[in-house]
Motif scaffolding. Structure first.
Motif, PDB file in Angstrom:
ATOM      1  N   TRP A 135      14.652 -19.271 -49.334  1.00 16.60           N
ATOM      2  CA  TRP A 135      15.724 -19.518 -48.363  1.00 16.60           C
ATOM      3  C   TRP A 135      16.217 -18.189 -47.832  1.00 16.60           C
ATOM      4  N   GLY A 136      16.583 -18.167 -46.555  1.00 16.43           N
ATOM      5  CA  GLY A 136      17.177 -16.985 -45.966  1.00 16.43           C
ATOM      6  C   GLY A 136      18.255 -17.389 -44.977  1.00 16.43           C
ATOM      7  N   ALA A 137      19.126 -16.462 -44.664  1.00 16.82           N
ATOM      8  CA  ALA A 137      20.182 -16.746 -43.689  1.00 16.82           C
ATOM      9  C   ALA A 137      19.596 -17.069 -42.320  1.00 16.82           C
ATOM     10  N   ASN A 138      18.370 -16.565 -42.066  1.00 17.31           N
ATOM     11  CA  ASN A 138      17.652 -16.870 -40.833  1.00 17.31           C
ATOM     12  C   ASN A 138      16.163 -16.842 -41.149  1.00 17.31           C
ATOM     13  N   ARG A 139      15.340 -17.160 -40.158  1.00 16.45           N
ATOM     14  CA  ARG A 139      13.896 -17.235 -40.399  1.00 16.45           C
ATOM     15  C   ARG A 139      13.321 -15.875 -40.773  1.00 16.45           C
ATOM     16  N   GLN A 140      13.798 -14.835 -40.143  1.00 15.16           N
ATOM     17  CA  GLN A 140      13.287 -13.493 -40.434  1.00 15.16           C
ATOM     18  C   GLN A 140      13.495 -13.132 -41.898  1.00 15.16           C
ATOM     19  N   GLN A 141      14.687 -13.424 -42.429  1.00 11.73           N
ATOM     20  CA  GLN A 141      14.947 -13.127 -43.835  1.00 11.73           C
ATOM     21  C   GLN A 141      14.106 -14.015 -44.745  1.00 11.73           C
ATOM     22  N   ALA A 142      13.950 -15.281 -44.376  1.00 11.63           N
ATOM     23  CA  ALA A 142      13.124 -16.184 -45.186  1.00 11.63           C
ATOM     24  C   ALA A 142      11.670 -15.705 -45.220  1.00 11.63           C
ATOM     25  N   LEU A 143      11.149 -15.235 -44.092  1.00 11.44           N
ATOM     26  CA  LEU A 143       9.780 -14.705 -44.052  1.00 11.44           C
ATOM     27  C   LEU A 143       9.632 -13.512 -44.985  1.00 11.44           C
ATOM     28  N   ALA A 144      10.604 -12.591 -44.937  1.00 10.50           N
ATOM     29  CA  ALA A 144      10.536 -11.403 -45.786  1.00 10.50           C
ATOM     30  C   ALA A 144      10.563 -11.794 -47.265  1.00 10.50           C
ATOM     31  N   ARG A 145      11.385 -12.777 -47.608  1.00  9.96           N
ATOM     32  CA  ARG A 145      11.465 -13.211 -48.999  1.00  9.96           C
ATOM     33  C   ARG A 145      10.180 -13.913 -49.445  1.00  9.96           C
ATOM     34  N   MET A 146       9.556 -14.649 -48.534  1.00 10.38           N
ATOM     35  CA  MET A 146       8.304 -15.308 -48.888  1.00 10.38           C
ATOM     36  C   MET A 146       7.205 -14.286 -49.149  1.00 10.38           C
ATOM     37  N   VAL A 147       7.100 -13.271 -48.314  1.00 11.95           N
ATOM     38  CA  VAL A 147       6.094 -12.222 -48.525  1.00 11.95           C
ATOM     39  C   VAL A 147       6.324 -11.547 -49.876  1.00 11.95           C
ATOM     40  N   GLN A 148       7.577 -11.228 -50.175  1.00 10.44           N
ATOM     41  CA  GLN A 148       7.899 -10.583 -51.445  1.00 10.44           C
ATOM     42  C   GLN A 148       7.557 -11.489 -52.632  1.00 10.44           C
ATOM     43  N   ALA A 149       7.907 -12.774 -52.527  1.00 10.43           N
ATOM     44  CA  ALA A 149       7.655 -13.704 -53.633  1.00 10.43           C
ATOM     45  C   ALA A 149       6.156 -13.899 -53.861  1.00 10.43           C
ATOM     46  N   LEU A 150       5.378 -14.011 -52.777  1.00  7.62           N
ATOM     47  CA  LEU A 150       3.925 -14.152 -52.917  1.00  7.62           C
ATOM     48  C   LEU A 150       3.325 -12.903 -53.541  1.00  7.62           C
ATOM     49  N   SER A 151       3.881 -11.735 -53.212  1.00  5.80           N
ATOM     50  CA  SER A 151       3.390 -10.477 -53.785  1.00  5.80           C
ATOM     51  C   SER A 151       3.593 -10.439 -55.296  1.00  5.80           C
ATOM     52  N   GLN A 152       4.571 -11.190 -55.785  1.00  2.00           N
ATOM     53  CA  GLN A 152       4.895 -11.186 -57.212  1.00  2.00           C
ATOM     54  C   GLN A 152       4.221 -12.333 -57.973  1.00  2.00           C
TER      55      GLN A 152
END
Length: 677
Positions: free
Chosen positions: A404-421
């Motif tokens: 989840w993110g406050a907007n789509r851009q933040q959600a995208l960044a969090r998804m990339v980070q989570a997949l990296s982990q």
């Protein structure tokens, strides 16, 4: 409210339902097959009942066994999850006849929407827009082909009783129609026990947008906004997000109202999803209604602050909906990625094996409603743990990763980070593919349609890059640490330098070359020093790179920290046989270590046979003994995990022997036929 419910499902959805029930103080009963005796969903419930052998048709699809288990344990209601019996009207009626509450819609609503053909007729009467096509009962191949010719190609064939992408084929021309129809019907009868199909105009670059609806027994029916599920492979969803990007408020309201009209038309009760196909010009058409909770429901929960399973339980217990339409609002943006045991580079072929290592980002299992404006940034819904097996009997999903993110851009960044982990060892997964997909320009800029993966094939299916020096250095450090630990445990005289594994030499340093490979071959050169090693890489000992100091600075379990030259590198190194799985820098490298003392004298593999890619059933043999075949020609069609897989000739040759016939069950790696050049 219920005191005890039985969950007629397995895997992550059974764990998901159990978690909400536990929070509400409701006891739960799990059912399990022999293959799932040690499964996570069994451990997540208060009681568990064995209902049969591994095949679903002998266990999870046996309604009588499930009802008997509910009666035996004193459960008052049955939650079917999704898949299996969740949209089986006969099962819903059998529950009612047994005095049990079916936590889902009425059987009449399921029957109305269960047949895609009948549902189209109902929606037409309710003034819900429909895609041009044929939805009737006539199933003669020549008649269906004539209908497809009338509609105009490309045409989409769909199993009338289907879902989840099973029994679907895109037909590009009249000449391809009969073969596609036969394949579609085979898959439909296997997956749903019904081979009736419908034909529709296949829209170019459409978006797949679905509306979450909810109705109660008090006459209330609302929609909880939309999800964009356009990113698909084999007509199955890969990424889902809510809300749909670039969807004007007027169209959101129009689609929501159409979805409510569809639900009211069949007297719907409970959670349901009305799926639409949307053109780029803003027009949209009804596709189908899924009369159950959807796999992708978490993204709706994240943006609305609701627990849809709790809503299901309350509505099934006779309560009114917890919120009205006016009380619902969208907060932020959520994205879900389905992590599967599959190989994207081999047509998303499912992978079978044991999860020997499972590392995940910090998360909560699910958000418990409440404050939608600040949900947990990462949520993981899963039904497996490290040590569990992904079997050929069920869907190969490992987990749903939701951010989840406050907007789509933040959600995208969090998804990339989570997949990296996300780290998986033991079988092939789609994690790296998902990361490339989320980072692709098309997805990042919301240029969405159901052909996104095919349109961006060359970007998404790139050749594996060479492993960087950091990954090779971590692999070397892990090997050295393992050797030193083993030597230390075997030494009787700790001060004896001849028994150490530190590379001690009397007059000169110990030089060593370590060989690894993935798609490339690597040689790492180590020169032992008192405080570490000198490390370099190269194709041979005569041409190494400039050596750098390599130090192992920290090591705990599979976690390593090294210093290579002036750079500090962190990573996880997990050894699985000869393969070292190195996770570093958000990437996963699988390096096969070539120990010169191992595997001596192994015989070469027999390359003259075609083997089964996984356990399954032969559904068609397309060649005969003595037949001349060309490279790429289809020879055998197998069915595994409810999907068809074509075995093709790897090169020109003559069929020498047919080893299995139609209907035969085959094991993973079994030779299906042999041929000679």
């Amino acid at each position: 409210m219920f005191q005890k419910i039985l969950i007629a499902n397995r895997g992550e959805i059974a764990c998901r339902v159990a978690a909400t029930a536990r929070r509400l103080g409701i006891k739960t009963v799990a059912v399990y097959s022999e293959a799932d005796a040690n499964a996570l969903h069994v451990a997540s419930c208060d009681e568990a009942i064995l209902i049969g052998p591994a095949p679903a048709k002998e266990s999870y699809l046996c309604g009588d066994k499930i009802i008997a288990a509910a009666k035996e344990t004193g459960a008052q209601a049955i939650h079917p999850g999704y898949g299996f019996l969740s949209e089986n009207a006969d099962f819903a009626e059998a529950c009612e006849a047994a005095g049990l509450v079916f936590i889902g819609p009425p059987a009449s609503a399921m029957r109305a929407m269960g047949s895609k053909s009948a549902a189209k007729t109902l929606m037409e009467q309710a003034n819900v827009p429909l895609v041009p096509g044929y939805h009737g009962e006539q199933q003669d191949p020549d008649f269906l082909q004539a209908q497809a010719d009338r509609i105009g190609y490309p045409v989409l064939l769909k199993a009338s009783a289907g879902g989840g992408g099973k029994g679907m084929r895109v037909v590009e021309s009249s000449a391809q129609f009969k073969d596609a129809l036969a394949s579609c019907k085979r898959e439909a009868i296997s997956s749903f026990g019904d081979d009736q199909v419908l034909a529709e105009k296949y829209l170019q670059r459409p978006r797949h947008i679905e509306i979450q609806v909810f109705a109660d027994t008090h006459g209330n029916c609302i929609y909880l906004f939309e999800r964009d599920c356009s990113v698909q492979r084999r007509h199955q969803k890969v990424l889902e997000e809510a809300p749909a990007p670039n969807l004007p408020q007027e169209r959101r309201a129009a689609m929501g109202e159409a979805a409510v009209a569809a639900a009211r038309a069949v007297g719907y009760v409970g959670a349901g999803t009305v799926e639409f196909i949307a053109n780029q010009d803003g027009s949209f058409y009804f596709m189908e209604m899924n009369t159950r909770l959807q796999v992708e429901h978490p993204v709706t929960e994240m943006i609305t602050g609701t627990d849809l399973v709790e809503w299901q339980l309350r509505v099934a217990a006779g309560e009114a909906l917890p919120k009205t339409q006016d009380e619902l609002a969208i907060h932020g943006h959520a994205i879900e990625a389905r992590i599967y045991a599959e190989n994207p580079d081999k047509g998303f072929l499912p992978s079978i094996g044991t999860l020997r290592h499972l590392g995940t980002p910090a998360s909560v299992m699910f958000e418990l409603g409440g404050d939608a404006k600040a949900p947990a940034p990462v949520r993981i819904d899963s039904g497996v743990r490290a040590g569990d097996a992904i079997s050929p009997f069920y869907d190969p999903m490992i987990a749903k990763l939701i951010v989840w993110g406050a907007n789509r851009q933040q959600a995208l960044a969090r998804m990339v980070q989570a997949l990296s982990q996300y780290q998986v060892v033991g079988l092939t997964t789609n994690v790296a593919f998902l990361k490339r997909l989320v980072q692709s320009t098309a997805f990042a800029t919301a240029d969405l349609d159901t052909g996104l993966i095919e349109r961006n094939h060359d970007i998404l299916f790139t050749a594996a890059p060479e492993a960087p020096a950091a990954a090779l250095a971590l692999a070397c450090a892990a090997l050295m640490a393992s050797e030193q630990a083993k030597a230390a445990s075997q030494v009787n005289h700790p001060g004896d330098p001849w028994s150490s594994a530190t590379g001690w030499r009397l007059n000169q340093p110990y030089l060593r070359a370590l060989s690894f490979s993935d798609e490339f071959d690597y040689t790492a050169h180590l020169s032992y020093r008192a405080d570490g090693w000198l490390f370099s890489t190269g194709a041979s000992t005569s041409a190494p790179d400039t050596p750098q100091q390599l130090h192992l600075t920290a090591h705990q379990g599979d976690d390593y920290a090294i210093r290579l030259g002036e750079q500090t590198i962190h990573g996880v190194v997990r050894r699985d046989g000869d393969v070292l799985h190195v996770f570093t820098g958000g990437a996963h490298y699988q390096l096969t270590y070539h120990d010169p003392m191992a595997h001596a004298g192994e015989a070469e593999l027999d390359t003259g046979r075609l083997t089964a890619p996984m356990p399954g059933k032969v559904v068609a043999v397309l060649a005969a003994k003595g037949q001349q075949v060309k490279r790429g020609e289809a020879l055998v069609i197998m069915e595994a995990m409810k999907m068809e897989h074509t075995i093709a000739a790897p090169h020109d040759g003559v069929i020498d022997e047919i080893l299995y016939g139609v209907g035969d069950q085959v094991a993973d790696g079994a030779p299906l036929l042999a041929f000679k050049t």
